[in-house]
Design a protein around this motif. Sequence first.
Motif: not given
Lengths: 235, 235
Positions: A47, A50, A55-56, A58-59
Amino acid sequence: MPKVVVPEEKRRRRRPTRSGKVLSEQMIVDTALRLLREHGAAGLTARRLGLALDCDPSTLYRYFRGMDELTLAIGDTLIGQALQGWGPTGSWRDDLRTLGLRIHAAYVAHPQAAVLTTSRVTGRANELAADEAVLTVLSASGLPVRQAVAVYHAFIDQTLAFASLDAASLALPNAALLAEEEVWRSTYSRLPSATHPHIAEAAPLLATQMVSSAFPAALELLLDGVAARMHPRPS
Amino acid sequence: MPKVVVPEEKRRRRRPTRSGKVLSEQMIVDTALRLLREHGAAGLTARRLGLALDCDPSTLYRYFRGMDELTLAIGDTLIGQALQGWGPTGSWRDDLRTLGLRIHAAYVAHPQAAVLTTSRVTGRANELAADEAVLTVLSASGLPVRQAVAVYHAFIDQTLAFASLDAASLALPNAALLAEEEVWRSTYSRLPSATHPHIAEAAPLLATQMVSSAFPAALELLLDGVAARMHPRPS
DNA sequence: GTTCTTATGCCAACACAGTTGACCTTACGC
DNA sequence: GCGTAAGGTCAACTGTGTTGGCATAAGAAC
């Protein structure tokens, strides 16, 4: 969800993130190293990474199979830094000493990262290059393969082991670090000589000694041992 | 919430848990060691520990300030096991060798626990006893305090460093362990000799060598060095 | 034995972690 | 230019350490 992660060299599309940045494996690893330095070993989270890359979280799974694979990449980057600009001199002893000190230094320079990676075998490019370098030096010195492998083993393990230990004490979260200093100050240096006479006697020396690394001395001992095997003196 | 944790020796009331068990610091540490062995380093969680002890996770905070303090207690227990039944023989060299091998063995016997604790200074009873023992042996050998402290430093750090490294590779979660074996098999032993000639040549030896510990050999080297300082031969 | 106090176990909730599946958008191969 | 799928995003899941409030029974005092 990416079932397969596209390896860096195969990447074709480079879609920019929401904020316009274009990601890359190298950029992620560099940012991770920065986070590790700034927030400690526990501060590297998907987290937060990110957030730092805008960015997220999950990217990241488009680039690494998980946080573990990311740490392997970080480790390989450190070895790469250790080897950067190095070249053999022809003296096996100088070469081994330099390699050992460089690897140790590279890890200790990023203690929080070192803690995560010292004991991992990555099989990535820079690790292979380092191993090849050590074996090349030993082989060029005339040592037979069997002994070269034995020395390689002791050398690389001792280097990594000390790197790991030294890094670990540098990488402790601030709270634990303070607690540890407190232990040295309040416990060790105030032990009654009735129960722990030798600690009591050595306390001041201990406090000053224990902050520096024993690695250089240990490395020199190892090199002495290798030299003895190469030129055994008549007994 | 316990603002203060009652130290074990001050505990008076022993209220049984819902299931009837009466907790104690020792019981918690032992259960933690079992969990570590069974579920790996990441398998020790407050919740799982509570489950294993049949008590609420928060109850643990009556015994330890947090998970970190619990790991320190675990580490001290390991040192205690290493020292159990040991006594000095009068030969400093035998004593140091035995102490080193015992400590190393105790940690390696609980790899998942060792990973968490090798690099921590606890200041607890058993750790103090071990340090006092090493210093006593060195002092009795006639070494002046200053040198004794230097040797103590190298000795204890090298022992712990190898214990940590060796434990780490034993403690890897199963998935990572398999991945690592796969790296040795598929990457290292199939490197083209064009790019990595020495690795390619040494591959079979590497595969057999790298699974054993280099610690005993390294320890003997250290003892040689100490002996040389005690009885310097004329150069 | 009875009473009182408080140590100690339990519950519910918090913020945060890694990871995943579904969705959408846009860069690139043709 | 168009169609495809790579790659970024969103929301949700489970599991983590930790905390404040509460209930209860152990042991002290008499």
